[in-house]
Design an enzyme around this catalytic site. Structure first.
Site, PDB file in Angstrom:
ATOM      1  CB  CYS A   1     -66.464  59.266  33.152  1.00  0.00           C
ATOM      2  SG  CYS A   1     -67.976  58.901  32.240  1.00  0.00           S
TER       3      CYS A   1
ATOM      4  CB  CYS B   1     -70.968  52.520  31.847  1.00  0.00           C
ATOM      5  SG  CYS B   1     -70.655  52.736  30.088  1.00  0.00           S
TER       6      CYS B   1
ATOM      7  CB  CYS C   1     -71.860  58.250  26.814  1.00  0.00           C
ATOM      8  SG  CYS C   1     -70.858  56.896  26.212  1.00  0.00           S
TER       9      CYS C   1
ATOM     10  CG  HIS D   1     -86.859  69.766  21.139  1.00  0.00           C
ATOM     11  ND1 HIS D   1     -86.510  69.920  19.812  1.00  0.00           N
ATOM     12  CD2 HIS D   1     -88.147  70.198  21.247  1.00  0.00           C
ATOM     13  CE1 HIS D   1     -87.544  70.412  19.145  1.00  0.00           C
ATOM     14  NE2 HIS D   1     -88.547  70.603  19.986  1.00  0.00           N
TER      15      HIS D   1
ATOM     16  CB  CYS E   1     -83.788  71.044  13.185  1.00  0.00           C
ATOM     17  SG  CYS E   1     -84.607  69.706  14.070  1.00  0.00           S
TER      18      CYS E   1
ATOM     19  CB  CYS F   1     -81.682  65.099  16.680  1.00  0.00           C
ATOM     20  SG  CYS F   1     -81.323  66.005  18.203  1.00  0.00           S
TER      21      CYS F   1
ATOM     22  CB  CYS G   1     -75.690  69.254  26.285  1.00  0.00           C
ATOM     23  SG  CYS G   1     -75.392  67.721  27.150  1.00  0.00           S
TER      24      CYS G   1
ATOM     25  CB  CYS H   1     -74.034  66.683  20.221  1.00  0.00           C
ATOM     26  SG  CYS H   1     -73.140  65.822  21.534  1.00  0.00           S
TER      27      CYS H   1
ATOM     28  CB  CYS I   1     -78.906  65.153  21.062  1.00  0.00           C
ATOM     29  SG  CYS I   1     -79.178  64.439  22.705  1.00  0.00           S
TER      30      CYS I   1
ATOM     31  CB  CYS J   1     -74.919  60.016  25.677  1.00  0.00           C
ATOM     32  SG  CYS J   1     -74.359  61.572  26.383  1.00  0.00           S
TER      33      CYS J   1
HETATM   34  S1  SF4 Z   1     -81.545  69.427  16.476  1.00  0.00           S
HETATM   35 FE1  SF4 Z   1     -82.473  67.992  17.940  1.00  0.00          FE
HETATM   36  S2  SF4 Z   1     -82.573  69.126  19.840  1.00  0.00           S
HETATM   37 FE2  SF4 Z   1     -82.259  70.648  18.223  1.00  0.00          FE
HETATM   38  S3  SF4 Z   1     -84.322  71.315  17.648  1.00  0.00           S
HETATM   39 FE3  SF4 Z   1     -83.780  69.634  16.284  1.00  0.00          FE
HETATM   40  S4  SF4 Z   1     -84.621  67.803  17.317  1.00  0.00           S
HETATM   41 FE4  SF4 Z   1     -84.543  69.432  18.828  1.00  0.00          FE
HETATM   42  S1  SF4 Z   2     -75.570  63.151  23.030  1.00  0.00           S
HETATM   43 FE1  SF4 Z   2     -77.087  64.645  23.820  1.00  0.00          FE
HETATM   44  S2  SF4 Z   2     -77.011  64.367  26.074  1.00  0.00           S
HETATM   45 FE2  SF4 Z   2     -75.148  63.429  25.228  1.00  0.00          FE
HETATM   46  S3  SF4 Z   2     -73.564  65.034  25.297  1.00  0.00           S
HETATM   47 FE3  SF4 Z   2     -74.539  65.169  23.249  1.00  0.00          FE
HETATM   48  S4  SF4 Z   2     -76.189  66.664  23.488  1.00  0.00           S
HETATM   49 FE4  SF4 Z   2     -75.575  66.044  25.557  1.00  0.00          FE
END
Ligand code: SF4
Ligand code: SF4
Length: 349
Positions: free
Chosen positions: A49, A185, A223, A264, A290, A296, A305, A323, A330, A333
Site C-alpha cells: 500500500c 490487512c 490489496c 460488476h 466476462c 470473478c 476500479c 483487473c 476481480c 480484494c
Molecule cells: S467480468 Fe466480473 S465484473 Fe465483469 S461482468 Fe463478468 S462477473 Fe461482472
Molecule cells: S480485485 Fe477487484 S476490487 Fe481488487 S483491485 Fe481488482 S477489480 Fe478492484
C-alpha cells in the site's frame, strides 16, 4: 535566502545530512506552517500500500503530499532517520512550528483568554507546553496487528526492537485525532488473518474494540489500496470535510453499498453494455470477455476500479487498466471477507 522544504530535502539528501542531523531538526525544517502531523505504522503487511501510494499521479504526487500537505512524523519505509531516532519521531512530542512560535510569544504570560493557557489556570507555563505536545495527529495504519501472547516468546512485528506492533498501536491510537486504516490487512485483517491465522492478526476496527478505544476510523481497503482512494480521502480530511462512510467503514463515494456501486455494475462486460447481444464469455484466463465462470467476484465487490482504473499516466487522468480488462478476475480484494470468503480466486478449467 529562504529555502523551501523541497529545496531543503534535495540538499539534505544530496549531502547525506539526514543521517547525522537530529530528526527533530530535520522535521522542523521540513514541516510547513500548520501541516498536520501524520504517523504511519506498518504492521503485518507487504508494504504494497505504501508502494501503491508512491505511484500517486492523478490527484497529486507523493512528494507534494510529503513536502506541502503533511508533516510525516514516522514511516518505517519512507523516514530518513533510523533506530531509536525514528521511534522518537513517532512517540515524541511534536507541536508544529506555528504553534511553537505562538506559544513562545505567550510563554509565562498571565491573564484571561490566553490562547495557550490550555489548562485555563490564568498563566502559560510548562503544564501548557506539555498539553501542547500531546496534540493529536492522524494515525495511518498499514497491515494487520498481530496478537500479543504472553505464552509465546516471539513478539510478532517488532517496531524498533523493543516495541511490538500491538504496543505501538495501543499507545499511538490513544492520542490520535483520527485513524485511517490503509489496505485490506489494516481494515479487516486481510491475508495475515486468513485461516489458520497463526499470529492472531486483526484489523484496526477489531483491535480498537478489543482495546476498548473509540476513535474516528476510515477504512480504505484494497490489496493494495488504490493511491487515489487514499489521497482523495486524506485531502478531504485535511480540508475538514466530512467523509461519509458506507456500512463497512469505507468512503461511500469510492466504495458504497448500492447495487450500482458494485464492480460488476460498472464492468465493460455488464449485460447492459451489450444491448441486443450477450456479452462475450472468457473460456480461459487471457480471453477477452466476462470472467464470471472463471471465478470473478465482481458481483459481490463494491469499488470504483472499473472507472478509476490503475496506473494513471498524468494529472487528472484515470488509470490505464484494471483487473478484468487485464483479463484477470476481480478477486474482491476490498471486501472484509477477502481472502478466505473470496477463494478460490480462479475456477473453471
Ligand atoms: S467480468 Fe466480473 S465484473 Fe465483469 S461482468 Fe463478468 S462477473 Fe461482472
Ligand atoms: S480485485 Fe477487484 S476490487 Fe481488487 S483491485 Fe481488482 S477489480 Fe478492484
Amino acid at each position: 535566502m529562504r529555502l523551501s522544504r523541497r529545496d531543503f530535502l534535495k540538499i539534505a539528501g544530496a549531502a547525506g545530512i539526514t543521517s547525522v542531523l537530529p530528526l527533530d531538526l530535520i522535521q522542523k525544517a521540513m514541516a510547513g506552517n500548520g501541516d498536520p502531523r501524520v504517523i504511519w505504522l506498518q504492521g503485518q503487511s507487504c508494504s504494497g500500500c505504501s508502494v501503491s501510494l508512491l505511484n500517486s499521479v492523478k490527484t497529486t504526487t507523493i512528494d507534494d503530499i510529503l513536502l506541502n500537505k503533511i508533516n510525516l512524523g514516522y514511516h518505517s519505509t519512507l523516514i530518513a532517520a533510523a533506530g531509536d531516532l525514528a521511534i522518537k519521531g513517532a512517540l515524541g512530542p511534536h507541536p508544529n512550528l506555528t504553534e511553537l512560535a505562538a506559544f513562545e510569544n505567550q510563554w509565562l504570560m498571565e491573564g484571561p483568554d490566553l490562547k495557550f493557557d490550555l489548562d485555563k489556570d490564568g498563566r502559560v507555563n510548562l503544564i501548557d507546553f506539555n498539553a501542547l505536545c500531546k496534540q493529536g495527529y492522524i494515525l495511518v495504519v498499514e497491515g494487520s496487528i498481530p496478537a500479543e501472547d504472553a505464552a509465546c516468546p516471539v513478539k510478532f512485528c517488532d517496531i524498533g526492537g523493543h516495541l511490538s506492533m500491538e504496543e505501538a498501536f495501543s499507545i499511538l491510537s490513544q492520542k490520535a485525532d483520527r485513524i485511517i486504516a490503509l489496505g485490506t490487512c489494516a481494515c479487516y485483517g486481510g491475508i495475515p488473518q486468513a485461516v489458520p491465522n497463526p499470529t492472531g492478526a486483526k484489523g484496526v476496527s477489531d483491535k480498537l474494540i478489543e482495546l476498548g478505544y473509540s476513535k474516528p476510523l476510515i477504512n480504505i481497503p484494497g490489496c493494495p489500496a488504490h493511491p487515489d482512494w487514499f489521497v482523495l480521502t486524506l485531502l478531504k480530511v485535511l480540508a475538514g470535510q466530512t467523509v461519509t462512510l458506507d456500512s463497512k467503514g469505507r468512503p461511500a463515494d469510492l466504495f458504497g453499498d448500492s447495487s450500482s456501486q458494485r464492480v460488476h455494475a460498472k464492468c465493460l462486460f455488464h449485460p447492459s453494455r451489450w444491448p441486443g447481444s450477450a456479452p462475450p464469455q472468457a473460456a480461459t484466463l487471457g480471453d477477452y470477455g466476462c470472467l464470471e465462470s472463471l471465478g470473478c467476484k465482481g458481483k459481490n465487490t463494491w469499488s470504483n476500479c472499473p472507472v478509476l482504473k490503475w496506473n494513471s499516466g498524468g494529472p487528472g487522468q484515470n488509470g490505464v487498466n484494471w483487473c478484468v480488462e487485464a483479463r484477470s478476475p476481480c478477486c474482491g480484494c476490498v471486501e472484509p471477507d477477502f481472502p478466505d470468503g473470496k477463494t478460490p480466486f480462479i475456477t473453471g478449467s
